[in-house]
Design a protein around this motif. Structure first.
Motif: not given
Length: 312
Positions: A115-132, A192-193, A216-225
């Motif tokens: 139920q509540n089926l939504h595909t990638m094209e329909e949602l059009n989210f900004t996230g993306n990942c590498l294929k494979g 997507q990470i 939140k990351a410190g100085k020189g580190e990365t923010n992961v979302s």
């Protein structure tokens, strides 16, 4: 220098041999998924099958299956393509979608209503990942509380878990697939990470809250979302069979109501309202006839206050 080079090359060769021996001693996770659909699937269900095929590099998509009753043929088809996992999309009446997950040739098999089926094209989210790329599977803690949910978790792990030995994978892990249990249903999401450096974050992105944010990351580190990619759908377990597309029923969801029954109840409720209106109309006509209000129908009694008596 030549002696040092020879000793270093010997150490590297022995290290490689040890690594190869350890790799050979480890049990290899050999999983291959067969994606099949039945006749009568809609465009949205077909696009969901394509999205899952692109997200799972260890999957193989086959032509549509002509039958919906002899599902044991899928075991022979999986053996033909050397697949040990099967995901079958069964479409009914052009509206309902049932997803079967099975481990041929010995099972088990779980049948779920999608139920509540939504595909990638329909949602059009900004996230993306590498294929494979390989996903990280995140399961809710509620999967370990009951016996049938543990079986479903194992089937989902074998189906959506991409093995490291697959031929089409890329050596990256850049997305997460989440499985959550709520209201007796399994909610599936894909994220997507996203990693960004704290100093290089844009001002408009600082005010915008991501879907799921880490500390939140410190100085020189990365923010992961986590940024949602899609697709998204909800699965309701119906039955779990001991064998592969057959065998005794080891679990049955008593709370599941068929969509056919829901549509029948709605039509019956509409028919009940129409019947009540029709009966009320008939009662009004009978009453008007008995009172003599209709021209040429019924008898109108003459009483003392009738105009024909008062003004005679």
């Amino acid at each position: 220098m030549a002696a040092v080079y020879k000793s270093m090359s010997k150490q590297k060769a022995t290290g490689r041999r040890q690594d190869e021996a350890e790799a050979e001693s480890r049990p290899k996770n050999r999983q291959k998924l067969l994606l099949v659909s039945s006749r009568g699937v809609t465009f949205r269900q077909r696009h969901l099958l394509g999205d899952l095929n692109s997200l799972l590099p260890h999957s193989r998509k086959d032509a549509k299956l002509d039958t919906k009753s002899n599902l044991h043929q899928l075991n022979e088809l999986a053996d033909l393509y050397n697949c040990n996992n099967v995901m079958f999309f069964e479409a009914r009446k052009g509206k309902d979608l049932y997803i079967w997950l099975s481990k041929p040739p010995n099972g088990p098999t779980v049948k779920m209503h999608c139920q509540n089926l939504h595909t990638m094209e329909e949602l059009n989210f900004t996230g993306n990942c590498l294929k494979g790329s390989r996903p990280v599977l995140s399961f809710d803690a509620a999967f370990d509380k009951q016996a049938h949910t543990r079986v479903i978790k194992e089937l989902l792990t074998h189906t959506f878990g991409v093995p490291q030995s697959s031929r089409k994978i890329k050596p990256f892990v850049d997305h997460v697939m989440g499985f959550t249990i709520a209201d007796g249903k399994i909610w599936i999401r894909c994220y997507q990470i996203s990693e960004t450096e704290a100093g290089k974050q844009k001002p408009d992105q600082e005010n915008e809250e991501p879907a799921i944010s880490m500390p939140k990351a410190g100085k020189g580190e990365t923010n992961v979302s986590l940024v949602e990619i899609g697709p998204r759908f909800v699965l309701t377990p119906i039955v779990i069979l001991e064998g592969s597309f057959g065998g005794p029923v080891i679990y049955e969801n008593k709370e599941f109501v068929s969509p056919n029954q829901i549509r029948s109840d709605l039509l019956r409720a509409k028919a009940g309202r129409y019947n009540r209106r029709a009966e009320g109309t008939l009662e009004r006509k009978v009453k008007r006839r008995d009172l003599g209000l209709n021209t040429g129908e019924g008898r109108r009694e003459v009483d003392e206050l009738d105009e024909r008596v008062l003004f005679a």
